[in-house]
Design a protein around this motif. Structure first.
Motif, short mmCIF file in Angstrom:
data_model
loop_
_atom_site.label_atom_id
_atom_site.label_comp_id
_atom_site.label_asym_id
_atom_site.label_seq_id
_atom_site.Cartn_x
_atom_site.Cartn_y
_atom_site.Cartn_z
N THR A 1 0.85 -1.19 0.00
CA THR A 1 0.00 0.00 0.00
C THR A 1 0.88 1.23 0.00
OG1 THR A 1 -0.13 -0.02 2.41
CG2 THR A 1 -1.90 -1.11 1.21
N VAL B 1 -3.09 3.32 -0.34
CA VAL B 1 -3.70 2.85 -1.59
C VAL B 1 -2.95 1.62 -2.08
CG1 VAL B 1 -4.26 3.44 -3.98
CG2 VAL B 1 -4.37 5.20 -2.21
N PRO B 2 -3.62 0.46 -2.15
CA PRO B 2 -2.96 -0.74 -2.68
C PRO B 2 -2.54 -0.54 -4.13
CG PRO B 2 -4.97 -1.32 -1.50
CD PRO B 2 -4.96 0.17 -1.64
N PHE C 1 -4.77 -0.58 -7.43
CA PHE C 1 -5.62 0.54 -7.83
C PHE C 1 -4.94 1.48 -8.84
CE2 PHE C 1 -7.78 -1.04 -4.17
CZ PHE C 1 -9.12 -0.92 -4.53
N THR D 1 -9.98 -3.43 -0.33
CA THR D 1 -10.66 -2.14 -0.41
C THR D 1 -9.63 -1.03 -0.36
OG1 THR D 1 -12.58 -3.07 0.73
CG2 THR D 1 -12.42 -0.69 0.67
N ASN D 2 -9.85 -0.04 -1.17
CA ASN D 2 -9.02 1.16 -1.14
C ASN D 2 -9.50 2.02 0.03
OD1 ASN D 2 -7.78 3.63 -1.51
ND2 ASN D 2 -8.12 3.67 -3.71
N THR E 1 -13.69 -1.28 -3.97
CA THR E 1 -12.96 -2.52 -4.22
C THR E 1 -12.36 -2.39 -5.62
OG1 THR E 1 -14.84 -3.64 -5.24
CG2 THR E 1 -14.62 -3.86 -2.83
N PRO E 2 -11.40 -3.25 -6.00
CA PRO E 2 -10.87 -3.16 -7.37
C PRO E 2 -11.96 -3.28 -8.44
CG PRO E 2 -9.41 -4.46 -6.03
CD PRO E 2 -10.63 -4.20 -5.19
N ALA F 1 -13.70 -0.02 -8.70
CA ALA F 1 -12.84 0.97 -9.36
C ALA F 1 -12.86 0.76 -10.87
CB ALA F 1 -11.42 0.89 -8.83
N SER G 1 -18.06 -3.15 0.27
CA SER G 1 -17.11 -2.16 0.77
C SER G 1 -17.63 -1.68 2.12
CB SER G 1 -17.01 -0.99 -0.20
OG SER G 1 -16.42 0.12 0.43
#
Length: 170
Positions: free
Chosen positions: A70, A74-75, A78, A108-109, A115-116, A119, A143
């Motif tokens: 992250t 933010v992972p 994303f 989850t961001n 979620t991806p 997004a 989410s």
């Protein structure tokens, strides 16, 4: 003019890849082991994502970069969920690399709560959504921030293409 811009962008990516690969080999050999801090790998993996350099991303992931790192909350996944990045490259190959390296397709961001899959829906990135669903993204995964799942999110955005994709995946 576009051809020149594309050539310069490609040359810049190749230069970055070669410089980082050379740096990595010199330092890992001089230490006689892998660099103990993964932060360098994660930083270069993020740099590869932002520059659209799939080869560099694969290189960093193969050496131990964390596909679930992250960056400021933010992972990394994303950064690969738009059809075309701000710099004009396709993010789909980057997403494939992250998924192959074990990126969490149901995370989850924390910044936006998506979620991806959400997004991808938000970015109208159909091929990305297909790839995520094929990799095990759960459209029913809610989410916690938004209080809805990807199906409800697609319905709220009036995105029938994504609703059909998710229906077909189950």
């Amino acid at each position: 003019m576009d051809g020149i811009h594309e050539y310069l962008q490609h040359a810049q990516q190749e230069l970055l890849h070669c410089a980082l690969q050379d740096w990595w080999q010199r330092h890992s050999v001089s230490l006689g082991k892998e660099i103990p801090e993964r932060r360098f790998l994660d930083f270069f993996a993020r740099a590869a994502l932002l520059s659209g350099n799939t080869r560099l991303l694969d290189f960093m992931l193969a050496r131990g970069a964390n596909a679930n790192h992250t960056d400021g909350g933010v992972p990394l996944i994303f950064f690969a969920l738009t059809p075309i990045s701000r710099n004009g490259f396709s993010c789909l190959p980057l997403l494939k690399s992250l998924i192959a390296a074990g990126a969490n397709v149901n995370g989850t961001n924390p910044v936006g709560g998506l979620t991806p899959l959400m997004a991808a829906i938000n970015a109208n990135a159909v091929p990305h959504a297909v790839l995520l669903l094929d990799a095990g993204a759960d459209p029913w995964h809610a989410s916690e921030v938004l209080g809805m799942n990807a199906i409800e999110y697609a319905a709220a955005l009036n995105a029938p293409v994504f609703l059909e994709l998710m229906r077909e995946s189950y």
